[in-house]
Motif scaffolding. Structure first.
Motif, mmCIF file in Angstrom:
data_model
loop_
_atom_site.group_PDB
_atom_site.id
_atom_site.type_symbol
_atom_site.label_atom_id
_atom_site.label_comp_id
_atom_site.label_asym_id
_atom_site.label_seq_id
_atom_site.Cartn_x
_atom_site.Cartn_y
_atom_site.Cartn_z
ATOM 1 N N HIS A 27 -7.871 -5.910 -3.458
ATOM 2 C CA HIS A 27 -6.828 -5.552 -2.502
ATOM 3 C C HIS A 27 -6.067 -4.309 -2.936
ATOM 4 C CE1 HIS A 27 -6.609 -9.945 -0.922
ATOM 5 N NE2 HIS A 27 -7.726 -9.339 -0.599
ATOM 6 N N LEU A 28 -6.214 -3.924 -4.191
ATOM 7 C CA LEU A 28 -5.575 -2.702 -4.663
ATOM 8 C C LEU A 28 -6.606 -1.585 -4.677
ATOM 9 C CD1 LEU A 28 -3.340 -3.744 -7.686
ATOM 10 C CD2 LEU A 28 -2.603 -2.619 -5.607
ATOM 11 N N SER A 29 -6.208 -0.440 -4.203
ATOM 12 C CA SER A 29 -7.106 0.715 -4.197
ATOM 13 C C SER A 29 -7.040 1.385 -5.566
ATOM 14 C CB SER A 29 -6.689 1.713 -3.115
ATOM 15 O OG SER A 29 -6.693 1.092 -1.858
ATOM 16 N N VAL A 30 -7.937 0.977 -6.443
ATOM 17 C CA VAL A 30 -7.999 1.578 -7.772
ATOM 18 C C VAL A 30 -9.420 2.038 -8.029
ATOM 19 C CG1 VAL A 30 -6.093 0.196 -8.712
ATOM 20 C CG2 VAL A 30 -8.434 -0.644 -8.902
ATOM 21 N N THR A 31 -9.539 2.977 -8.935
ATOM 22 C CA THR A 31 -10.868 3.491 -9.253
ATOM 23 C C THR A 31 -11.620 2.481 -10.110
ATOM 24 O OG1 THR A 31 -10.145 4.560 -11.288
ATOM 25 C CG2 THR A 31 -9.982 5.863 -9.240
ATOM 26 N N ASP A 32 -12.926 2.621 -10.126
ATOM 27 C CA ASP A 32 -13.744 1.752 -10.978
ATOM 28 C C ASP A 32 -13.384 1.953 -12.445
ATOM 29 O OD1 ASP A 32 -15.042 0.644 -8.811
ATOM 30 O OD2 ASP A 32 -16.759 2.018 -8.917
ATOM 31 N N ASN A 33 -13.059 3.195 -12.805
ATOM 32 C CA ASN A 33 -12.661 3.504 -14.185
ATOM 33 C C ASN A 33 -11.388 2.734 -14.557
ATOM 34 O OD1 ASN A 33 -12.735 4.839 -16.706
ATOM 35 N ND2 ASN A 33 -11.281 6.358 -15.938
ATOM 36 N N PHE A 34 -10.404 2.730 -13.657
ATOM 37 C CA PHE A 34 -9.161 1.989 -13.912
ATOM 38 C C PHE A 34 -9.463 0.501 -14.048
ATOM 39 C CE2 PHE A 34 -5.721 -0.711 -12.502
ATOM 40 C CZ PHE A 34 -4.663 -0.254 -13.273
ATOM 41 N N ASP B 124 -1.293 -1.239 -0.216
ATOM 42 C CA ASP B 124 -1.058 -1.027 -1.651
ATOM 43 C C ASP B 124 0.436 -0.978 -1.940
ATOM 44 O OD1 ASP B 124 -3.741 -0.959 -2.142
ATOM 45 O OD2 ASP B 124 -3.844 1.189 -2.573
ATOM 46 N N HIS B 125 1.183 -0.354 -1.042
ATOM 47 C CA HIS B 125 2.636 -0.261 -1.235
ATOM 48 C C HIS B 125 3.265 -1.657 -1.261
ATOM 49 C CE1 HIS B 125 6.716 1.239 -0.968
ATOM 50 N NE2 HIS B 125 6.907 0.400 0.033
ATOM 51 N N GLU B 126 2.873 -2.516 -0.350
ATOM 52 C CA GLU B 126 3.421 -3.869 -0.296
ATOM 53 C C GLU B 126 3.032 -4.667 -1.548
ATOM 54 O OE1 GLU B 126 5.361 -7.368 0.952
ATOM 55 O OE2 GLU B 126 5.634 -5.274 1.495
ATOM 56 N N ILE B 127 1.792 -4.521 -1.976
ATOM 57 C CA ILE B 127 1.343 -5.212 -3.195
ATOM 58 C C ILE B 127 2.168 -4.746 -4.393
ATOM 59 C CG2 ILE B 127 -0.569 -5.465 -4.828
ATOM 60 C CD1 ILE B 127 -2.455 -5.234 -2.336
ATOM 61 N N MET B 128 2.345 -3.437 -4.530
ATOM 62 C CA MET B 128 3.096 -2.902 -5.671
ATOM 63 C C MET B 128 4.564 -3.323 -5.595
ATOM 64 S SD MET B 128 0.719 -1.750 -7.418
ATOM 65 C CE MET B 128 1.653 -1.121 -8.780
ATOM 66 N N ARG B 129 5.107 -3.423 -4.404
ATOM 67 C CA ARG B 129 6.495 -3.885 -4.260
ATOM 68 C C ARG B 129 6.620 -5.329 -4.728
ATOM 69 N NH1 ARG B 129 9.502 -6.778 -1.081
ATOM 70 N NH2 ARG B 129 7.926 -7.182 0.468
ATOM 71 N N ARG B 130 5.653 -6.145 -4.363
ATOM 72 C CA ARG B 130 5.684 -7.547 -4.787
ATOM 73 C C ARG B 130 5.497 -7.682 -6.294
ATOM 74 N NH1 ARG B 130 3.078 -11.267 -0.047
ATOM 75 N NH2 ARG B 130 4.265 -10.339 1.643
ATOM 76 N N ILE B 131 4.627 -6.866 -6.859
ATOM 77 C CA ILE B 131 4.450 -6.871 -8.312
ATOM 78 C C ILE B 131 5.741 -6.434 -8.991
ATOM 79 C CG2 ILE B 131 3.263 -5.723 -10.238
ATOM 80 C CD1 ILE B 131 0.712 -5.780 -8.433
#
Length: 186
Positions: A89-96, A12-19
């Protein structure tokens, strides 16, 4: 059968860094477009340009380059975030995820301006930029614009599905203004 392709998963950290990097590039491309447009918005700079055919051609090409860079950076940012969510690939809740999908629908799928912007980006990338013209207003509110003819856009299949509703009734569209409105909205 053994697959030679191995799926690459990021944290998740790598994905957020790329975003975040994509967002920075998107913002930087807009700021460069805005700086270029502000420079040209002064009569003394613009009049120097239009007095020389080589400068006019350079202005024309640079205008289109800045517009394309901005549109491409926006599309890359949008694509990376959507792909990561779609592929889980992102750990997010179903609500999000549910709230995000509602916002995406409102901001992109049901927004005529957003659909127009994406349609133009697709035309420009896949078919090339249609003929644009330079428009100079020498009145009290001096301006220099790069105008794209709507009839030219409407010839493209990429444009017909998404861009026509926003462009209805318009003969030409100022792409500096389009990018400015787009950046303020997104």
């Amino acid at each position: 059968k053994i697959s030679l392709m191995r799926r690459f998963y990021m944290t998740d950290h790598e994905i957020m860094r790329r975003i975040a990097n994509s967002k920075y590039v998107f913002k930087l491309n807009y700021l460069e477009l805005e700086k270029f447009h502000k420079f040209l918005s002064s009569p003394e700079n613009s009049l120097k340009i239009v007095s020389d055919d080589n400068r006019v051609h350079l202005f024309y090409c640079n205008s289109l380059r800045f517009v394309m860079n901005y549109m491409s950076a926006w599309y890359a940012l949008k694509s990376i975030f959507q792909a990561q969510l779609k592929e889980n690939h992102l750990s997010v809740t179903d609500n999000f995820r549910e709230k995000y999908n509602i916002q995406i629908t409102k901001r992109f799928a049901e927004n005529d301006f957003a659909l127009f912007f994406e349609a133009c980006r697709n035309v420009f990338i896949h078919e090339g930029i249609p003929f644009a013209k330079l428009k100079m207003n020498l009145g009290p509110q001096f301006s220099l614009s790069i105008m794209i003819n709507v009839d030219e856009l409407q010839k493209s299949e990429y444009f017909k599905k998404k861009g026509e509703k926003y462009a209805a009734g318009k003969e030409e569209i100022d792409f500096f203004d389009v990018c400015k409105c787009h950046y303020q909205e997104y």
